[in-house]
Design an enzyme around this catalytic site. Structure first.
Site, PDB file in Angstrom:
ATOM      1  N   HIS A 149      18.842  13.878   0.058  1.00  0.00           N
ATOM      2  CA  HIS A 149      18.117  13.177   1.111  1.00  0.00           C
ATOM      3  C   HIS A 149      16.890  12.442   0.580  1.00  0.00           C
ATOM      4  CE1 HIS A 149      20.721  14.736   4.141  1.00  0.00           C
ATOM      5  NE2 HIS A 149      20.453  15.981   3.822  1.00  0.00           N
ATOM      6  N   HIS A 166     -12.719 -29.463  10.463  1.00  0.00           N
ATOM      7  CA  HIS A 166     -12.336 -28.191   9.847  1.00  0.00           C
ATOM      8  C   HIS A 166     -12.397 -28.322   8.338  1.00  0.00           C
ATOM      9  CE1 HIS A 166      -9.879 -24.418   9.323  1.00  0.00           C
ATOM     10  NE2 HIS A 166     -10.661 -24.081  10.322  1.00  0.00           N
TER      11      HIS A 166
END
EC number: 4.2.1.59
Length: 466
Positions: A291, A369
Site C-alpha cells: 500500500h 500599469h
C-alpha cells in the site's frame, strides 16, 4: 488527458452491504449510490455530524500500515482499496459510497461481494464522455528501503502485472497478470487478503484485528505454532480448534488459486491506483507492491497528470480561419473595446472553448500599469478567460445577444508568469460540471507564447436582459 468515445458510467440504483470492519470489528453498513458525470469516487461518513465527504484522492492518504487510509480534516476512511478495486474492475466511473463507520466491511477479504452488489444495482451510461490518461513515457517509483517498485509504461489498454516475493518457504515467488479489466471479476475479484502468522500475533496483541476470522484472511504459517498462539487464535477466531494445512495455511479455508496472494496484491494495486482520480491507459508492472509504494506512485502520477493538464497548450494554428472573429464575438458578448479582451475563437464544443488575444502596446491599461515596464494586470487575464468561457455558456441559448454574463465565484486562481506587449494569449476553458440553469462551472487556463501563465476555477451565470 484524452477524451474517449465511451460514455462515463454510474450505477442504476442504491445497493447496500453490511458486515464488520477487519481491524475495528465494528458493524458497518456500506451503500453504493449513483453519482453524476465527473463526480468520480467519493466516500461519505453518514455517522458523523454534517455527513462529511472524502474524495478518493491519493493526496488524502495518511496511513498504509494495515490497508490504505484516507484522512480529510480529521475524518477517516480505513481499508478503502477493496471497494475501489471493485468499482474500477466493473469500469464504473462515478459513485458515492456512504458508510456509517470508519472502515468498509471486510466481507471475505476480497472484492467479490462488492462486485456482486454493484452488478445487482446495474450500470447506467451518462451523457459525458469518459476521460483517461494515456501513458506516453515510462513512469516509475521505487522504495529504496524495501526494493518495491512500480513501473507504468505505454499500452493500448489498462493492464497490471504483480510480482511478489516474501522470502519465505511457505510463500515463495508468485506472479499475476490482468490483461484486460473485463477479466477482473472472474480472475481477480475473489482473491482474498492474506497475512503471516507473526503479523497476526502482533495484531492480536495490539487489538488491531477485531473483525477477523479464518474466512476473510489467508494466514500463512511462517513460524512454529506455539500452544499460546494456538489458544489466542482459537479465542480470536471463535474456533474450537485451529490447525495448519499441508500447504502451510491455517485451516477452515481453501485457496482459490495457487497464486492467490499475487492476485490479491494485483487487486490492491488496482484499488490504490484508483486514487489517481482518472482512468489509465497503460501497463502497470508492480514488483513487491504494497500500500505504501502503491499510494506513493499514485501521488506521483496524480501530480504528473495535473501538471500535464496545466501545461497542455492547445495546438492551434493562429493563422487558420477562426470559428469566430472579433465581429462575430461582439454579436455574442456584450463587451466592447477597451473591455473586450478576446480576439478570436478557434474551437467550441458542448464542453470546451479555445480563444486567443494578441496583446499589443496599444492596450489602454498599459498607460497606467507600469508604463516603464508594462505588464498586463492579472485580473484582466482572469476576465479574458471568463469572456472566453462566456462564449461557451452563451452558445447554449438561441439569442445570446439578450443575455449578460456575471461572475459567481473564482477559486484556485494562480498566476505563473507575467504577460507583456507582443505576447499572444491562448485561453482554454473546460466544463467541470454540465451547464445547468445557465450556470457554467469551468476550469480555465491562459497560455502566453506556449507557456502557462494563469489558471482559475470559474463559475458564472447568464441572466436575460430585462
Amino acid at each position: 488527458m484524452t477524451t474517449t468515445d465511451f460514455k462515463q458510467t454510474t450505477i442504476s440504483k442504491d445497493v447496500s452491504l453490511t458486515g464488520v470492519g477487519l481491524h475495528t470489528g465494528n458493524d458497518v453498513t456500506l451503500v453504493f449510490k449513483p453519482a453524476p458525470a465527473n463526480h468520480g469516487y467519493k466516500f461519505q461518513r453518514v455517522d458523523l455530524e454534517g455527513q462529511p465527504v472524502i474524495e478518493a484522492d491519493a493526496n488524502f492518504v495518511t496511513d498504509t500500515k494495515r490497508g490504505t487510509t484516507l484522512d480529510k480534516n480529521g475524518v477517516h476512511i480505513n481499508t478503502c482499496e477493496h471497494v475501489l478495486a471493485a468499482l474500477v474492475g466493473l469500469e464504473i466511473d462515478n459513485c458515492l459510497i456512504e458508510i456509517d463507520n470508519s472502515e468498509p466491511p471486510i466481507m471475505d477479504g476480497s472484492s467479490k461481494f462488492f462486485i456482486e452488489a454493484l452488478e445487482k444495482a446495474g450500470i447506467d451510461s451518462l451523457d459525458e464522455n469518459r476521460k483517461e490518461y494515456v501513458v506516453k513515457d515510462v513512469i516509475s517509483y521505487r522504495d529504496e528501503e524495501t526494493g518495491s517498485e512500480i513501473i507504468l509504461m505505454p499500452s493500448d489498454s489498462y493492464q497490471v502485472t504483480t510480482m511478489v516475493d516474501f522470502g519465505t518457504k511457505v510463500l515463495g515467488t508468485q506472479n499475476a497478470t490482468l490483461e484486460k479489466l473485463s477479466d477482473f471479476k472472474s480472475e481477480i475479484s475473489d482473491s482474498r487478503t492474506f497475512s503471516f502468522l507473526h503479523e497476526i500475533e502482533m495484531l492480536l496483541e495490539h487489538g488491531l484485528i477485531k473483525g477477523g476470522d479464518l474466512n476473510n484472511a489467508i494466514v500463512y504459517v511462517d513460524k512454529e505454532l506455539s500452544s499460546k498462539t494456538m489458544e489466542n487464535l482459537k479465542k480470536a477466531f471463535n474456533k474450537d480448534n485451529v490447525s495448519v494445512k499441508p500447504n502451510g495455511i491455517l485451516d477452515n479455508l481453501t485457496l482459490h488459486y495457487p497464486n492467490e496472494a499475487a492476485r490479491h496484491k494485483l487487486l490492491d494495486v488496482i484499488g490504490d491506483l484508483a486514487l489517481v482520480g482518472t482512468r489509465i491507459r497503460g501497463k502497470v508492472i508492480a514488483n513487491k507492491p504494497g500500500h505504501y509504494v502503491n499510494t506513493q506512485f499514485a501521488k506521483k502520477l496524480s501530480k504528473l497528470i495535473k501538471l500535464e493538464a496545466r501545461n497542455n497548450v492547445p495546438k492551434i494554428d493562429l493563422n487558420q480561419e477562426p470559428l469566430m472573429d472579433v465581429v462575430k464575438i461582439m454579436e455574442v458578448l456584450p463587451h466592447r473595446p477597451p473591455f473586450l479582451l478576446i480576439d478570436k475563437i478557434f474551437e467550441l464544443s458542448d464542453s470546451h472553448v479555445i480563444g486567443c488575444k494578441n496583446v499589443t502596446m496599444n492596450e489602454q491599461f498599459f498607460n497606467g500599469h507600469f508604463p516603464g515596464a508594462p505588464v498586463m494586470p492579472g485580473v484582466l487575464i482572469v476576465e479574458a478567460m471568463a469572456q472566453t468561457g462566456g462564449i461557451l455558456v452563451l452558445s447554449t441559448v438561441p439569442d445570446p445577444e439578450n443575455y449578460l454574463t456575471f461572475f459567481m465565484k473564482m477559486d484556485n486562481v494562480k498566476f505563473k508568469r507575467k504577460v507583456s506587449p507582443g505576447d499572444t494569449l491562448i485561453f482554454k476553458c473546460d466544463l467541470i460540471t454540465p451547464i445547468r440553469r445557465g450556470i457554467c462551472h469551468m476550469q480555465a487556463y491562459a497560455y502566453a507564447n506556449g507557456v502557462l501563465c494563469a489558471e482559475a476555477e470559474l463559475m458564472a451565470q447568464i441572466s436575460k436582459v430585462k
